[in-house]
Design a protein around this motif. Structure first.
Motif, mmCIF file in Angstrom:
data_model
loop_
_atom_site.group_PDB
_atom_site.id
_atom_site.type_symbol
_atom_site.label_atom_id
_atom_site.label_comp_id
_atom_site.label_asym_id
_atom_site.label_seq_id
_atom_site.Cartn_x
_atom_site.Cartn_y
_atom_site.Cartn_z
ATOM 1 N N ALA A 8 8.398 1.119 1.431
ATOM 2 C CA ALA A 8 8.775 -0.053 0.641
ATOM 3 C C ALA A 8 9.984 -0.773 1.226
ATOM 4 C CB ALA A 8 9.040 0.357 -0.801
ATOM 5 N N THR A 11 10.216 -3.529 3.849
ATOM 6 C CA THR A 11 8.919 -4.203 3.853
ATOM 7 C C THR A 11 8.890 -5.317 2.825
ATOM 8 O OG1 THR A 11 7.778 -2.205 4.545
ATOM 9 C CG2 THR A 11 6.444 -3.893 3.504
ATOM 10 N N VAL A 12 9.318 -4.999 1.616
ATOM 11 C CA VAL A 12 9.277 -5.997 0.551
ATOM 12 C C VAL A 12 10.252 -7.123 0.830
ATOM 13 C CG1 VAL A 12 9.610 -6.375 -1.889
ATOM 14 C CG2 VAL A 12 8.596 -4.258 -1.103
ATOM 15 N N TRP A 38 -0.458 -3.361 -1.244
ATOM 16 C CA TRP A 38 0.615 -2.475 -1.680
ATOM 17 C C TRP A 38 0.041 -1.429 -2.623
ATOM 18 C CZ3 TRP A 38 5.358 -5.970 -3.346
ATOM 19 C CH2 TRP A 38 5.878 -6.617 -2.209
ATOM 20 N N MET A 40 1.013 2.492 -4.482
ATOM 21 C CA MET A 40 2.199 3.207 -4.913
ATOM 22 C C MET A 40 2.255 4.625 -4.354
ATOM 23 S SD MET A 40 3.709 0.855 -6.434
ATOM 24 C CE MET A 40 5.131 1.891 -6.800
ATOM 25 N N ARG A 41 3.479 5.104 -4.205
ATOM 26 C CA ARG A 41 3.722 6.471 -3.747
ATOM 27 C C ARG A 41 2.943 7.467 -4.598
ATOM 28 N NH1 ARG A 41 5.241 8.241 0.688
ATOM 29 N NH2 ARG A 41 7.063 6.870 0.737
ATOM 30 N N GLN A 68 0.674 -0.773 2.603
ATOM 31 C CA GLN A 68 2.110 -0.500 2.546
ATOM 32 C C GLN A 68 2.398 0.315 1.290
ATOM 33 O OE1 GLN A 68 4.252 -4.207 2.915
ATOM 34 N NE2 GLN A 68 2.802 -5.012 4.414
ATOM 35 N N GLN A 70 4.631 1.772 -1.577
ATOM 36 C CA GLN A 70 5.826 1.386 -2.313
ATOM 37 C C GLN A 70 6.320 2.541 -3.197
ATOM 38 O OE1 GLN A 70 6.992 -1.554 -1.497
ATOM 39 N NE2 GLN A 70 5.152 -2.099 -0.323
ATOM 40 N N GLU A 71 7.585 2.501 -3.534
ATOM 41 C CA GLU A 71 8.190 3.495 -4.421
ATOM 42 C C GLU A 71 8.190 2.955 -5.853
ATOM 43 O OE1 GLU A 71 8.973 6.395 -3.291
ATOM 44 O OE2 GLU A 71 8.849 5.948 -1.146
ATOM 45 N N ILE A 75 10.262 -0.874 -8.641
ATOM 46 C CA ILE A 75 9.093 -1.667 -8.243
ATOM 47 C C ILE A 75 8.953 -2.945 -9.062
ATOM 48 C CG2 ILE A 75 7.490 -0.457 -9.780
ATOM 49 C CD1 ILE A 75 6.816 -1.847 -6.207
ATOM 50 N N LYS A 78 10.661 -5.754 -7.362
ATOM 51 C CA LYS A 78 10.024 -6.082 -6.087
ATOM 52 C C LYS A 78 8.732 -6.858 -6.290
ATOM 53 C CE LYS A 78 11.944 -2.002 -3.798
ATOM 54 N NZ LYS A 78 11.659 -0.692 -3.170
ATOM 55 N N ILE A 92 -1.945 -5.780 -5.054
ATOM 56 C CA ILE A 92 -0.815 -4.960 -5.481
ATOM 57 C C ILE A 92 -1.287 -3.989 -6.556
ATOM 58 C CG2 ILE A 92 1.528 -4.899 -6.404
ATOM 59 C CD1 ILE A 92 1.905 -7.781 -5.578
#
Length: 416
Positions: A8, A11-12, A38, A40-41, A68, A70-71, A75, A78, A92
């Motif tokens: 993340a 990247t964001v 995107w 999520m983790r 990608q 993301q955390e 979030i 972001k 997303i």
């Protein structure tokens, strides 16, 4: 094939600033475009994301997928920034209860005309309903998870209990029988508001309801008060603290001590319990939270994720094709068996039959719900008056008075 997994953070920031090629750019002039996704983790494994991307690219020559990761922490900010930018990712993953706040910004594509093609009639209600705002579908159900009852099979056997309870009253009776000889019939902290929400829904109530153009808290309704009374009776059959939730103290640690017969948790909690106390390995089973009757399990709070397409997505058609692939039969079944998640459609639940914990979760998910889809619901959870309501009732305050106060606090939070 060019499938990239990026973390993340930067990247964001670079995407929002327009420094990273997003939304179908063709930087090398090769004629290949890129779909930015995107996820999520911990929603998928690296092997899973690589495989689904490869499948998509095989079906769509000339299109690369860039996934990608993301955390969850931070979030919301972001995603909000990405939706407001001119260079958003194409797909997303968002928490199912977050869709309303993102859709309220006007930055999320309306996918209502795709519901039939995606077989939306079979979607889990706890994923579909929060993705639907004012009759329009913005979030496409991805996967779900919810709480079940994890129980000690050996303690049930010792108490002469041959099968898990199917109704709420049976659950009370069974728990009382287990609650002796130094055993807690159930470990239930006073502020498990997720369980209370399900009880309220079973009674026909809700946490908050529409009030004209706004919302108002609904803990002071007869339905919510009846649910809280049941919660009080169940909670009294164990030694859970009345003023804290599952995390304080960590309920896994309490159950691992070996003197707790039942706990309400996601199925993955069983593995953590066994890791903390290997002597319990093979002694843990699962059943759905019982309903008011044996006809169906109790309602549960459904957590999980939906998929959205930003209005600013550069490749919306390719983004939709990716969502259609990821939420279709093949990859939903693979996701369920790989991650022990509940697939997005009730008709796919059978794929989990060989996973007892996930199967119990799926049985309950068919009647699951999510929080009221107000764009301001996050403000309620930030200073959760539902938890305060629970603690006040459990410590002796008049239930109606406590409910009226907490309902007023919910109303204030939702009105902003």
């Amino acid at each position: 094939m060019k499938t990239h997994r990026l973390l993340a953070g930067a990247t964001v920031l670079t995407a929002v600033a327009g420094l990273t090629a997003c939304g179908g750019s063709d930087p090398d002039g090769s004629g290949t475009v890129t779909v930015d996704v995107w996820l999520m983790r911990d929603s998928v494994t690296e092997a899973f994301s690589d495989a689904v991307a490869a499948d998509y690219e095989k079906r769509h020559p000339g299109v690369d997928v860039r996934i990608q990761i993301q955390e969850w922490n931070g979030i919301g900010e972001k995603v909000t920034a990405a939706l407001a930018s001119h260079d958003a990712p194409d797909v997303i993953e968002v928490g199912n209860t977050q869709v309303a706040q993102y859709a309220a910004s006007g930055g999320v594509r309306d996918l209502t005309d795709k519901v039939g093609e995606l077989r939306g009639a079979d979607w889990l209600p706890g994923l579909a309903e929060p993705g639907r705002i004012d009759g329009r579908q913005y979030g496409i159900p991805y996967y779900a998870a919810n709480r079940v009852v994890i129980y000690r099979t050996d303690l049930f056997e010792q108490a002469g209990i041959e099968e898990p309870p199917k109704t709420r009253e049976q659950w009370l009776d069974v728990t009382e029988r287990l609650n002796e000889d130094g055993v807690q019939g159930i470990y239930l902290p006073g502020q498990n508001w997720y369980l209370l929400a399900g009880l309220i829904w079973d009674e026909g109530g809700d946490l908050a309801v529409r009030d004209g153009d706004g919302w108002k808290g609904a803990l002071d309704t007869p339905e919510a008060l009846a649910a809280m009374d049941y919660y009080r009776r169940l909670q009294a059959l164990g030694e859970g603290p009345k003023d804290s939730d599952e995390a304080e103290p960590p309920q896994v640690d309490i159950v691992a001590k070996g003197d707790v017969a039942q706990v309400v948790a996601v199925p993955g909690g069983a593995k953590l319990i066994e890791e903390a106390n290997p002597e319990l390995k093979g002694k843990l089973g699962f059943f759905p939270v019982p309903g008011k009757t044996a006809a169906e399990p109790g309602a549960v709070f459904t957590g999980g994720s939906d998929l959205i397409i930003p209005e600013a997505a550069g490749r919306p058609d390719e983004a939709y094709d990716f969502i259609r692939l990821l939420t279709g039969d093949r990859w939903q079944k693979k996701l369920a068996t790989t991650m022990s998640y509940v697939p997005n459609r009730t008709t796919l639940a059978g794929v989990l039959d060989d996973d007892p914990g996930a199967a119990a979760m799926a049985a309950a998910a068919a009647g699951g719900r999510a929080t009221p889809n107000s764009p301001r619901w996050a403000a309620v959870e930030a200073d959760n008056p539902i938890k305060e309501f629970q603690t006040q009732v459990l410590t002796g305050k008049d239930p109606r008075e406590a409910a009226e106060e907490s309902s007023a606090d919910i109303t204030e939070a939702l009105d902003g």
